[in-house]
Motif scaffolding. Sequence first.
Motif, PDB file in Angstrom:
ATOM      1  N   ALA A 233       0.841  -1.195   0.000  1.00  0.00           N
ATOM      2  CA  ALA A 233       0.000   0.000   0.000  1.00  0.00           C
ATOM      3  C   ALA A 233       0.879   1.248   0.000  1.00  0.00           C
ATOM      4  O   ALA A 233       1.897   1.302   0.685  1.00  0.00           O
ATOM      5  CB  ALA A 233      -0.905   0.010   1.230  1.00  0.00           C
ATOM      6  N   HIS A 234       0.482   2.233  -0.797  1.00  0.00           N
ATOM      7  CA  HIS A 234       1.144   3.535  -0.851  1.00  0.00           C
ATOM      8  C   HIS A 234       0.154   4.595  -0.389  1.00  0.00           C
ATOM      9  O   HIS A 234      -0.984   4.663  -0.875  1.00  0.00           O
ATOM     10  CB  HIS A 234       1.618   3.829  -2.273  1.00  0.00           C
ATOM     11  N   ILE A 235       0.612   5.418   0.564  1.00  0.00           N
ATOM     12  CA  ILE A 235      -0.255   6.455   1.129  1.00  0.00           C
ATOM     13  C   ILE A 235       0.356   7.817   0.829  1.00  0.00           C
ATOM     14  O   ILE A 235       1.499   8.087   1.237  1.00  0.00           O
ATOM     15  CB  ILE A 235      -0.436   6.277   2.645  1.00  0.00           C
ATOM     16  N   ASP A 236      -0.378   8.659   0.120  1.00  0.00           N
ATOM     17  CA  ASP A 236       0.043  10.016  -0.200  1.00  0.00           C
ATOM     18  C   ASP A 236      -1.059  10.976   0.229  1.00  0.00           C
ATOM     19  O   ASP A 236      -2.133  11.017  -0.399  1.00  0.00           O
ATOM     20  CB  ASP A 236       0.322  10.172  -1.698  1.00  0.00           C
ATOM     21  N   GLY A 237      -0.792  11.733   1.299  1.00  0.00           N
ATOM     22  CA  GLY A 237      -1.775  12.706   1.769  1.00  0.00           C
ATOM     23  C   GLY A 237      -3.092  12.101   2.178  1.00  0.00           C
ATOM     24  O   GLY A 237      -4.150  12.713   1.983  1.00  0.00           O
ATOM     25  N   GLY A 238      -3.086  10.895   2.714  1.00  0.00           N
ATOM     26  CA  GLY A 238      -4.306  10.225   3.140  1.00  0.00           C
ATOM     27  C   GLY A 238      -4.928   9.343   2.085  1.00  0.00           C
ATOM     28  O   GLY A 238      -5.823   8.550   2.383  1.00  0.00           O
ATOM     29  N   VAL A 240      -4.997   6.188  -0.192  1.00  0.00           N
ATOM     30  CA  VAL A 240      -4.388   4.868  -0.095  1.00  0.00           C
ATOM     31  C   VAL A 240      -4.554   4.132  -1.421  1.00  0.00           C
ATOM     32  O   VAL A 240      -5.650   4.084  -1.989  1.00  0.00           O
ATOM     33  CB  VAL A 240      -5.025   4.039   1.038  1.00  0.00           C
ATOM     34  N   THR A 241      -3.461   3.554  -1.912  1.00  0.00           N
ATOM     35  CA  THR A 241      -3.468   2.736  -3.123  1.00  0.00           C
ATOM     36  C   THR A 241      -2.868   1.382  -2.772  1.00  0.00           C
ATOM     37  O   THR A 241      -1.726   1.305  -2.307  1.00  0.00           O
ATOM     38  CB  THR A 241      -2.651   3.393  -4.246  1.00  0.00           C
ATOM     39  N   VAL A 242      -3.645   0.299  -2.986  1.00  0.00           N
ATOM     40  CA  VAL A 242      -3.219  -1.046  -2.602  1.00  0.00           C
ATOM     41  C   VAL A 242      -3.123  -1.912  -3.844  1.00  0.00           C
ATOM     42  O   VAL A 242      -3.986  -1.852  -4.733  1.00  0.00           O
ATOM     43  CB  VAL A 242      -4.194  -1.670  -1.587  1.00  0.00           C
ATOM     44  N   GLU A 243      -2.085  -2.710  -3.917  1.00  0.00           N
ATOM     45  CA  GLU A 243      -1.919  -3.657  -5.024  1.00  0.00           C
ATOM     46  C   GLU A 243      -1.326  -4.951  -4.483  1.00  0.00           C
ATOM     47  O   GLU A 243      -0.562  -4.953  -3.505  1.00  0.00           O
ATOM     48  CB  GLU A 243      -0.999  -3.065  -6.103  1.00  0.00           C
ATOM     49  N   ALA A 244      -1.692  -6.054  -5.128  1.00  0.00           N
ATOM     50  CA  ALA A 244      -1.181  -7.365  -4.724  1.00  0.00           C
ATOM     51  C   ALA A 244       0.225  -7.555  -5.279  1.00  0.00           C
ATOM     52  O   ALA A 244       0.533  -7.158  -6.403  1.00  0.00           O
ATOM     53  CB  ALA A 244      -2.102  -8.459  -5.233  1.00  0.00           C
ATOM     54  N   ILE A 245       1.084  -8.164  -4.496  1.00  0.00           N
ATOM     55  CA  ILE A 245       2.467  -8.414  -4.906  1.00  0.00           C
ATOM     56  C   ILE A 245       2.820  -9.861  -4.607  1.00  0.00           C
ATOM     57  O   ILE A 245       2.138 -10.548  -3.840  1.00  0.00           O
ATOM     58  CB  ILE A 245       3.458  -7.473  -4.179  1.00  0.00           C
ATOM     59  N   GLU A 246       3.895 -10.321  -5.222  1.00  0.00           N
ATOM     60  CA  GLU A 246       4.425 -11.649  -4.936  1.00  0.00           C
ATOM     61  C   GLU A 246       5.568 -11.494  -3.948  1.00  0.00           C
ATOM     62  O   GLU A 246       6.660 -11.071  -4.307  1.00  0.00           O
ATOM     63  CB  GLU A 246       4.911 -12.319  -6.226  1.00  0.00           C
ATOM     64  N   GLN A 247       5.300 -11.818  -2.723  1.00  0.00           N
ATOM     65  CA  GLN A 247       6.295 -11.634  -1.674  1.00  0.00           C
ATOM     66  C   GLN A 247       6.265 -12.844  -0.751  1.00  0.00           C
ATOM     67  O   GLN A 247       5.273 -13.083  -0.074  1.00  0.00           O
ATOM     68  CB  GLN A 247       6.014 -10.361  -0.873  1.00  0.00           C
ATOM     69  N   PRO A 248       7.320 -13.645  -0.708  1.00  0.00           N
ATOM     70  CA  PRO A 248       7.315 -14.800   0.198  1.00  0.00           C
ATOM     71  C   PRO A 248       7.369 -14.354   1.647  1.00  0.00           C
ATOM     72  O   PRO A 248       7.919 -13.303   1.961  1.00  0.00           O
ATOM     73  CB  PRO A 248       8.585 -15.563  -0.194  1.00  0.00           C
ATOM     74  N   ILE A 249       6.794 -15.157   2.513  1.00  0.00           N
ATOM     75  CA  ILE A 249       6.814 -14.830   3.932  1.00  0.00           C
ATOM     76  C   ILE A 249       8.233 -14.972   4.451  1.00  0.00           C
ATOM     77  O   ILE A 249       8.987 -15.852   3.995  1.00  0.00           O
ATOM     78  CB  ILE A 249       5.847 -15.746   4.693  1.00  0.00           C
ATOM     79  N   PRO A 250       8.720 -14.105   5.313  1.00  0.00           N
ATOM     80  CA  PRO A 250      10.107 -14.176   5.795  1.00  0.00           C
ATOM     81  C   PRO A 250      10.433 -15.508   6.449  1.00  0.00           C
ATOM     82  O   PRO A 250       9.555 -16.228   6.932  1.00  0.00           O
ATOM     83  CB  PRO A 250      10.178 -13.023   6.822  1.00  0.00           C
ATOM     84  N   GLU A 251      11.735 -15.825   6.464  1.00  0.00           N
ATOM     85  CA  GLU A 251      12.198 -17.106   6.980  1.00  0.00           C
ATOM     86  C   GLU A 251      11.897 -17.268   8.465  1.00  0.00           C
ATOM     87  O   GLU A 251      11.664 -18.357   8.954  1.00  0.00           O
ATOM     88  CB  GLU A 251      13.698 -17.257   6.735  1.00  0.00           C
TER      89      GLU A 251
END
Length: 284
Positions: A233-238, A240-251
């Motif tokens: 999520a990116h927040i600029d001046g309140g 909010v823009t959300v997008e799905a990403i491919e991110q593995p859960i940390p070890e």
Amino acid sequence: MAKTEGKCPNCGSIIQFDKQAERVRCIFCWGESDREEAEALMVDDSAHVYANESFEAPDDDERHELLMRQRGGQTAATPVKKTKTANKVQTKKRKDDEPSAVEKIKSMKKTVVRVPKVPTKKWLILTGIVTVLIVLFVAISVPLYMKRVEARATLEREVLEHSALKLEDQDAFAIDGLHNQSMLLVSRQTVKQEDAEKVAKIFYEAYETAYGDAAKTAHLQLRLLSNEAAFEAHIDGGTVTVEAIEQPIPEKVEEKSEPSTTAATSEEKSSSTHESSEARETSK
């Protein structure tokens, strides 16, 4: 008599001598050499190595004669008037500690580096300036660091208290950035895009509480990760823009789930062992 030039084989100085002379002598190092060798070195001395040896200076009469030849004069036609001053100069003996001509040439080639001596007053001024700069640096950097730590604690408290996700102690939580503008949350719960939007709004409100009006111009970033989905999520001046990403859960989170797997495996082994013992009793 006709004159010519050559180079001294000992020190490399340019000397003048008669063309018909067999031996020549240098007036700089008093070294003696063949006329042909001196003439050859004047043409090309690339393969020659100058020894720069020290020779004993000649007596006054011979020295005067050599100097006159070097200047192109005739010793017989230009007699030396022996005045009191001339006698004192000519009869003055060379001191033992006086450097020779070769040593003088060598000393001219050396580069002497001398560190200038700084007066005590200047040292005190420089020390005072450095001290003032250090004090200013500490006075500016320490409050900024303390403010950053305090703001990070506020963000962590607000997000964990008001987050829609039920975060546990083992869940990953991190705030990064010079102005705490980046946040990372890792949860084992199933998260959706709506959850990411809610957490991002909470993050912005907490940031506004910690930094005030600076939150309106700050660019905030939130990453919410889970085993099944990940969102950024990116927040600029309140906004909010959300997008799905491919991110593995940390070890670290994956490692914490290993004990449960190990426990299940141990239970399966114990049950199989119990069944095998029952089969043995039945066969008996």
